[in-house]
Enzyme design. Structure first.
Site, PDB file in Angstrom:
ATOM      1  N   GLU A  71      -7.682  -1.618  -0.974  1.00 43.73           N
ATOM      2  CA  GLU A  71      -8.333  -0.543  -0.245  1.00 43.73           C
ATOM      3  C   GLU A  71      -8.313   0.762  -1.029  1.00 43.73           C
ATOM      4  O   GLU A  71      -7.530   0.938  -1.965  1.00 43.73           O
ATOM      5  CB  GLU A  71      -7.630  -0.334   1.088  1.00 43.73           C
ATOM      6  CG  GLU A  71      -6.210   0.152   0.903  1.00 43.73           C
ATOM      7  CD  GLU A  71      -5.462   0.325   2.215  1.00 43.73           C
ATOM      8  OE1 GLU A  71      -5.561  -0.568   3.059  1.00 43.73           O
ATOM      9  OE2 GLU A  71      -4.796   1.330   2.367  1.00 43.73           O
ATOM     10  N   CYS A  82      -8.568   7.963  -3.561  1.00 49.04           N
ATOM     11  CA  CYS A  82      -7.258   7.330  -3.672  1.00 49.04           C
ATOM     12  C   CYS A  82      -7.513   5.845  -3.936  1.00 49.04           C
ATOM     13  O   CYS A  82      -8.202   5.192  -3.157  1.00 49.04           O
ATOM     14  CB  CYS A  82      -6.518   7.543  -2.351  1.00 49.04           C
ATOM     15  SG  CYS A  82      -5.021   6.588  -2.210  1.00 49.04           S
ATOM     16  N   CYS A 114       2.418  -5.187  -2.895  1.00 45.22           N
ATOM     17  CA  CYS A 114       3.457  -4.449  -3.620  1.00 45.22           C
ATOM     18  C   CYS A 114       4.781  -5.188  -3.461  1.00 45.22           C
ATOM     19  O   CYS A 114       5.047  -5.762  -2.414  1.00 45.22           O
ATOM     20  CB  CYS A 114       3.580  -3.035  -3.058  1.00 45.22           C
ATOM     21  SG  CYS A 114       4.771  -2.006  -3.950  1.00 45.22           S
ATOM     22  N   CYS A 130       9.160  -1.081   0.786  1.00 43.83           N
ATOM     23  CA  CYS A 130       9.591   0.084   1.579  1.00 43.83           C
ATOM     24  C   CYS A 130       9.335  -0.222   3.069  1.00 43.83           C
ATOM     25  O   CYS A 130       8.268  -0.745   3.420  1.00 43.83           O
ATOM     26  CB  CYS A 130       8.815   1.333   1.163  1.00 43.83           C
ATOM     27  SG  CYS A 130       8.986   1.699  -0.590  1.00 43.83           S
ATOM     28  N   CYS A 139       6.125   1.132   4.963  1.00 41.29           N
ATOM     29  CA  CYS A 139       4.821   0.975   4.308  1.00 41.29           C
ATOM     30  C   CYS A 139       4.189  -0.382   4.608  1.00 41.29           C
ATOM     31  O   CYS A 139       4.802  -1.426   4.385  1.00 41.29           O
ATOM     32  CB  CYS A 139       4.995   1.154   2.805  1.00 41.29           C
ATOM     33  SG  CYS A 139       3.498   0.815   1.864  1.00 41.29           S
ATOM     34  N   CYS A 173      -1.835   4.186   4.097  1.00 40.44           N
ATOM     35  CA  CYS A 173      -1.590   3.149   3.098  1.00 40.44           C
ATOM     36  C   CYS A 173      -1.398   1.747   3.694  1.00 40.44           C
ATOM     37  O   CYS A 173      -0.508   1.521   4.480  1.00 40.44           O
ATOM     38  CB  CYS A 173      -0.347   3.547   2.321  1.00 40.44           C
ATOM     39  SG  CYS A 173       0.145   2.422   1.049  1.00 40.44           S
TER      40      CYS A 173
END
Ligand code: SAH
Ligand code: SF4
Length: 344
Positions: A91, A104, A111, A115, A118, A332
């Site tokens: 995205e 962005c 990932c 975290c 997130c 995000c």
């Protein structure tokens, strides 16, 4: 395995073509077609058929095709879902500021850093993006907007410094005249604090912006939300940040998501102020988006203000970041998750 031709720079493409018996000047011609958004080799009418055939046999065109968009009615923010050549999704977000358009982009599909706040971190990891796939996201957003994009932030899905070589290749390529020619000063890389790569990045002295996701002022609380802290503790992240400032003479940004009852008390603000005092830095306070089901809530406006005031009183530059696209859940990892619930 076919070569990713759009990730090659002029020198590399020149070497590749001459090694394979083609004229040197063809490289510039091919790059110029790529820059003009040619969708394939057939369009390259001034390139001999033999070379076109050779290139389509041995190389491929990376892409980031817009398959879904969400447009904010409030502020012109647009969220994109891009599809890559192998069917993976990432995205991006286009934001309108008074100084121009900023985009962005993502650096990885998913990932590895995990975290807790997130959505990307919760979605697992599939693969890293190539330099050309990062450029393709910018170009697709630019064509959708019908206007030039002036600023780029690497704050979408993924950890840029877990894909270091491709990110550096991207930075060099996108800033060159043969590509989009977006200056390094207009690009910001965001990292969760992969210390050795922060040092390498500082050594390159690229004049590119660096943003460090801190989110807590001490190891115990940072390790609670950011597992990467167990590997690279705060003291090392701060030392690496100081090294970057020394090497580049540039101000660094720290991101700090304000999570109600987790990291937003006066005591936290005071220890953050002590940690950053005297540094050439700016703190971006972001009221957390509750996207992971972890039950995190945004700090109240009162707490946001108290927090920023403590930092300011201690001489640490800080602002609460304006949220753009709040009507299209612009945070995000959220877009892809909603989009891929069966409706792509
Ligand atoms: N991996 C890099 C860049 C991508 S994340 C990094 O972590 O810096 C981009 C930014 O969004 C980071 O500062 C990250 O901490 C922040 N972020 C992620 N999830 C968030 C959430 N739910 N609320 C607020 N900020 C979030
Ligand atoms: Fe990865 Fe950044 Fe999300 Fe952490 S905040 S999981 S490092 S994308």
């Amino acid at each position: 395995m076919k070569l990713d031709i759009k990730s090659m720079n002029l020198d590399e493409l020149t070497a590749y073509l001459t090694e394979n018996g083609f004229e040197k000047f063809r490289a510039k011609q091919v790059l110029s077609w790529i820059k003009q958004d040619a969708s394939g080799f057939d369009e390259m009418t001034n390139i001999p058929a033999r070379l076109r055939d050779f290139l389509s046999e041995n190389t491929y065109f990376a892409k980031a095709e817009i398959v879904r968009t969400q447009r904010s009615k409030l502020d012109g923010t647009v969220k994109f879902l891009f599809q890559l050549y192998d069917g993976e999704y990432v995205e991006g977000v286009l934001m309108r500021y008074h100084h121009g358009l900023s985009v962005c982009i993502s650096t990885q599909v998913g990932c590895k850093m995990g975290c807790t706040f997130c959505a990307t971190g919760k979605s697992g990891f599939s693969r890293s993006l190539t330099a050309s796939e990062m450029i393709a996201q910018i170009r697709s957003a630019e064509l959708d907007a019908g206007e030039r994009i002036s600023n780029v932030v690497l704050m979408g899905m993924g950890e840029p410094f877990d894909n270091y070589d491709n990110v550096i290749r991207f930075l060099r390529l996108v800033s060159s005249e043969d590509s989009l020619h977006i200056g390094m000063r207009h690009i910001t890389v965001s990292t969760c604090g992969i210390v050795p790569r922060m040092m390498d990045f500082a050594d390159l002295q690229l004049q590119c912006g660096l943003s460090v996701s801190l989110h807590a002022p001490d190891d115990a609380s940072r390790s609670r939300t950011m597992p990467v802290n167990r590997r690279y503790p705060i003291s090392e992240v701060i030392d690496a940040s100081k090294y970057y400032i020394k090497k580049t003479n540039r101000r660094i940004s720290f991101e700090y998501a304000l999570i109600s009852g987790e990291n937003d008390s006066d005591e936290y603000a005071q220890s953050l102020a002590a940690l950053l005092s005297g540094m050439l830095c700016h703190v971006n306070l972001i009221p957390v988006n509750n996207v992971t089901g972890a039950g995190y809530r945004k700090s109240t406006i009162k707490r946001q203000n108290a927090f920023v005031n403590i930092l300011s009183a201690a001489g640490v530059n800080a602002t609460v970041r304006r949220t753009l696209g709040s009507d299209i859940d612009a945070s995000c990892g959220q877009l892809k998750r909603n989009f891929t619930k069966g409706d792509v």
